[in-house]
Design a protein around this motif. Structure first.
Motif, short mmCIF file in Angstrom:
data_model
loop_
_atom_site.label_atom_id
_atom_site.label_comp_id
_atom_site.label_asym_id
_atom_site.label_seq_id
_atom_site.Cartn_x
_atom_site.Cartn_y
_atom_site.Cartn_z
N GLY A 156 0.78 -1.23 0.00
CA GLY A 156 0.00 0.00 0.00
C GLY A 156 0.81 1.27 0.00
O GLY A 156 0.31 2.33 0.40
N GLU A 157 2.08 1.23 -0.43
CA GLU A 157 2.88 2.45 -0.46
C GLU A 157 2.35 3.40 -1.54
O GLU A 157 1.84 2.97 -2.58
N GLU A 158 2.49 4.69 -1.29
CA GLU A 158 1.87 5.71 -2.13
C GLU A 158 2.88 6.60 -2.87
O GLU A 158 2.47 7.44 -3.68
N MET A 159 4.17 6.43 -2.58
CA MET A 159 5.19 7.27 -3.20
C MET A 159 6.44 6.47 -3.48
O MET A 159 6.72 5.48 -2.79
N THR A 160 7.20 6.90 -4.47
CA THR A 160 8.53 6.36 -4.67
C THR A 160 9.46 6.94 -3.59
O THR A 160 9.12 7.91 -2.91
N GLU A 161 10.64 6.35 -3.47
CA GLU A 161 11.59 6.85 -2.47
C GLU A 161 12.00 8.28 -2.77
O GLU A 161 12.07 9.13 -1.88
N GLY A 162 12.26 8.57 -4.07
CA GLY A 162 12.68 9.92 -4.43
C GLY A 162 11.61 10.96 -4.11
O GLY A 162 11.91 12.03 -3.58
N ARG A 163 10.36 10.66 -4.40
CA ARG A 163 9.28 11.60 -4.11
C ARG A 163 9.07 11.77 -2.61
O ARG A 163 8.78 12.86 -2.13
N PHE A 164 9.19 10.68 -1.88
CA PHE A 164 9.05 10.73 -0.42
C PHE A 164 10.11 11.65 0.19
O PHE A 164 9.82 12.52 1.02
N LEU A 165 11.36 11.48 -0.25
CA LEU A 165 12.45 12.32 0.27
C LEU A 165 12.29 13.77 -0.17
O LEU A 165 12.57 14.69 0.62
N ALA A 166 11.88 13.97 -1.40
CA ALA A 166 11.72 15.34 -1.89
C ALA A 166 10.67 16.09 -1.08
O ALA A 166 10.86 17.26 -0.72
N GLU A 167 9.56 15.44 -0.78
CA GLU A 167 8.53 16.12 -0.01
C GLU A 167 8.96 16.33 1.44
O GLU A 167 8.63 17.34 2.05
N LEU A 168 9.71 15.39 1.99
CA LEU A 168 10.25 15.56 3.34
C LEU A 168 11.12 16.81 3.41
O LEU A 168 11.01 17.61 4.36
N VAL A 169 11.99 17.00 2.43
CA VAL A 169 12.86 18.17 2.40
C VAL A 169 12.04 19.44 2.23
O VAL A 169 12.27 20.46 2.91
N GLU A 170 11.06 19.40 1.34
CA GLU A 170 10.24 20.58 1.08
C GLU A 170 9.50 21.04 2.33
O GLU A 170 9.37 22.23 2.60
N ARG A 171 9.01 20.08 3.11
CA ARG A 171 8.19 20.42 4.27
C ARG A 171 8.98 20.74 5.52
O ARG A 171 8.47 21.39 6.43
N THR A 172 10.23 20.29 5.62
CA THR A 172 11.00 20.49 6.85
C THR A 172 12.32 21.23 6.66
O THR A 172 12.88 21.72 7.64
N GLY A 173 12.84 21.28 5.44
CA GLY A 173 14.15 21.87 5.23
C GLY A 173 15.29 21.00 5.71
O GLY A 173 16.44 21.45 5.78
N VAL A 174 15.02 19.73 6.04
CA VAL A 174 16.07 18.83 6.52
C VAL A 174 17.04 18.52 5.38
O VAL A 174 16.68 18.54 4.20
N ARG A 175 18.29 18.26 5.74
CA ARG A 175 19.28 17.83 4.75
C ARG A 175 19.14 16.33 4.50
O ARG A 175 18.47 15.62 5.24
N LEU A 176 19.83 15.86 3.47
CA LEU A 176 19.81 14.44 3.15
C LEU A 176 21.21 13.86 3.20
O LEU A 176 22.18 14.48 2.76
N LEU A 177 21.30 12.67 3.74
CA LEU A 177 22.50 11.85 3.66
C LEU A 177 22.13 10.70 2.71
O LEU A 177 21.37 9.81 3.09
N ILE A 178 22.61 10.76 1.50
CA ILE A 178 22.23 9.76 0.51
C ILE A 178 23.24 8.62 0.51
O ILE A 178 24.43 8.83 0.26
N ASP A 179 22.75 7.43 0.82
CA ASP A 179 23.59 6.23 0.81
C ASP A 179 23.37 5.52 -0.53
O ASP A 179 22.31 4.94 -0.77
N VAL A 180 24.37 5.60 -1.40
CA VAL A 180 24.22 5.01 -2.73
C VAL A 180 24.24 3.49 -2.66
O VAL A 180 23.65 2.81 -3.51
#
Length: 506
Positions: A156-180
């Protein structure tokens, strides 16, 4: 978003390789597991590195910001104290949950002992954003959050990982640590496209990047941090570098440490991968381009065979035929648009008992607009974690085979950590240690941390009359007595504990 200072190329500092880390050429910075250092008694090696101008960043693993409860005030204060003691320019944590149950769900509190994935739903995102804001308000430096590796997918997931992270940043201004390496893990285990994730990410929010090794076994990728960095992970790093020049990149190695020369070669390979110039960010270009009209968008959708109105939110994940109905248990989409908030700059310890000084009134669900979402998320996470660590039936919609893989991975992780915090146990039990511990952990959840777990394991063996070898039995008895009591618990105490365990399993 304010640009962070450049970190350069670094490595995860671990006590086992402390001397080698100090000798690595061209080292700019190190990352240390926050819970493994004490602010008043920092390792001498870290002190020497700091004197040389090497930056030290604390990396937390126990906050559980993706959990249903609000973050624990004491854990936040501990992380803030370590950031100040190390003079760190930022602190980092994970987008994960690590515990569930308790007062929020009126069920026994359970600890995972490891990082577990958050469902990419509106409920989970609402709760995560509120938890991130609480953490940001409590920390003296910016916070960055890491995408994690996962063996399982939520139904029942509603977003891809990229979209989930993008909205998290947009709403909180948090930085990302991207683990490739985690992007590669999720590609193998969950069918997700790492290039698509990078295309959707707000790369300008990246604080730094993790690179690590792992191995594939029976079609499942295990993010071990104990093997050399494979070519596919380096290729994802190159893809990321083609979009942006990350402020920092760090090599993680947590076990089976290679010779110092091999660590140096891996760092050089990372530097060479980063040497390629960045190309224009397609996401930024798309944002700056004029939006197409509704008619143009509709025409484009028909031409490409895509329904632009009903296009599924989740891409690259196995179909619901394999993972069950949508939505999953306890998960529900939030109705209406998601509210925006102002942007802001910015081996696991055991649980804290109810009423611990680090807990504060209002922790848990509490009043507020996200209380219903917290309750739904809490029930879903408790059901999943109970299936993984307490032997209860799998929640509806999950891949049962993958849950078994995750259960074995969690138990193996516990066995490894217990062997480190109580090295006498594998010494006393010899080659039988691991099998005995995995049998013990099958239906006995982690409680009160790994040291308590080691004592509980020893007690479990002694009550069962094990080990059978008299010398080993005597040694284990003395080890247990030195730390707990004069003799193992009697029949009444064992019955009470068995009743509590039955409540967890029921």
């Amino acid at each position: 978003m304010k640009q962070l200072d450049r970190l350069g190329t670094g490595i995860g500092w671990r006590p086992e390789i402390a001397a080698a880390v100090e000798r690595l050429p061209g080292l700019d910075w190190v990352e240390v597991v926050a819970e493994n250092v004490c602010p008043g008694h920092l390792p001498e090696s870290l002190g020497r590195l700091r004197e040389r101008g090497v930056t030290v960043v604390p990396h937390g693993v126990s906050l559980g910001l993706g959990g249903a409860e609000r973050p624990d005030a004491r854990r936040l204060a501990d992380l803030a104290e370590r950031a100040e003691a190390l003079g760190a320019p930022l602190v980092t944590e994970h987008i994960a949950f690590v515990r569930a149950g308790g007062t929020l769900t009126a069920s026994p509190r359970l600890e995972a002992g490891h990082l577990l994935p958050v469902p990419r739903t509106r409920d989970a995102l609402d709760v995560l954003c509120e938890n991130v804001r609480i953490a940001q308000d409590s920390l003296p430096v910016p916070l960055a959050l890491e995408n994690i590796a996962a063996l399982i997918s939520w139904p029942g997931e509603e977003m891809t990982e990229g979209r989930f992270l993008a909205e998290l940043v947009e709403r909180t201004g948090v930085r990302l640590l991207i683990d490739v390496a985690n992007l590669h893990t999720n590609h193998v285990n969950r069918g997700e496209d790492p290039v698509k994730a990078l295309d959707e990410l707000p790369v300008e929010a990246i604080a730094y990047v993790h690179v690590a090794g792992g191995l594939e076994r029976d079609g499942v990728w295990h993010d071990t941090h104990a093997h050399p960095v494979p070519r596919p992970v380096l290729e994802i790093l190159a893809e990321l570098r083609s979009r942006t020049d990350p402020p920092g990149v760090l090599l993680e190695r947590d076990d089976d440490f290679p010779p110092e020369e091999e660590l140096a070669r891996e760092l050089e390979t990372i530097r060479a991968t980063l040497a390629a110039p960045a190309r224009p960010n397609p996401r930024a270009q798309a944002q700056s381009a004029p939006a197409p009209s509704a008619d143009e968008a509709d025409d484009a959708g028909r031409a490409g065979g895509v329904d632009t109105v009903h296009e599924p939110a989740l891409h690259g994940v196995p179909s619901t035929a394999a993972h069950g109905p949508v939505p999953g248990p306890g998960l529900r989409a939030s109705a209406g648009p998601v509210p925006r908030s102002g942007a802001r700059e910015g081996a696991l310890p055991g649980p804290r008992p109810e009423g611990h000084p680090g807990s504060r009134p209002g922790d848990g669900a509490g009043p507020g607009p996200n209380a219903p979402a917290r309750e739904r998320l809490g029930l879903a996470q408790a059901a999943l974690l109970s299936a993984l660590v307490a032997g209860t039936p799998p929640p509806e919609g999950f891949d049962a085979r993958r849950l078994r893989v995750q259960t074995r991975a969690l138990a193996a992780k516990r066995a490894d950590v217990v062997a480190k915090v109580a090295p006498e146990l594998p010494e006393i039990l010899g080659t039988g240690y691991r099998a005995a511990y995995l049998d013990y952990a099958r239906s006995r959840p982690l409680r009160d941390g790994y040291r308590r777990d080691a004592l509980d394991f020893a007690e479990h063996l002694l009550v069962a009359g094990r080990p059978e070898d008299p010398v080993a039995h005597r040694r284990l008895t003395h080890w247990w007595q030195d730390r707990v009591a004069t003799r193992p618990p009697g029949r009444t105490t064992r019955l009470v504990r068995a009743a509590r365990a039955a409540l967890v399993r029921g």
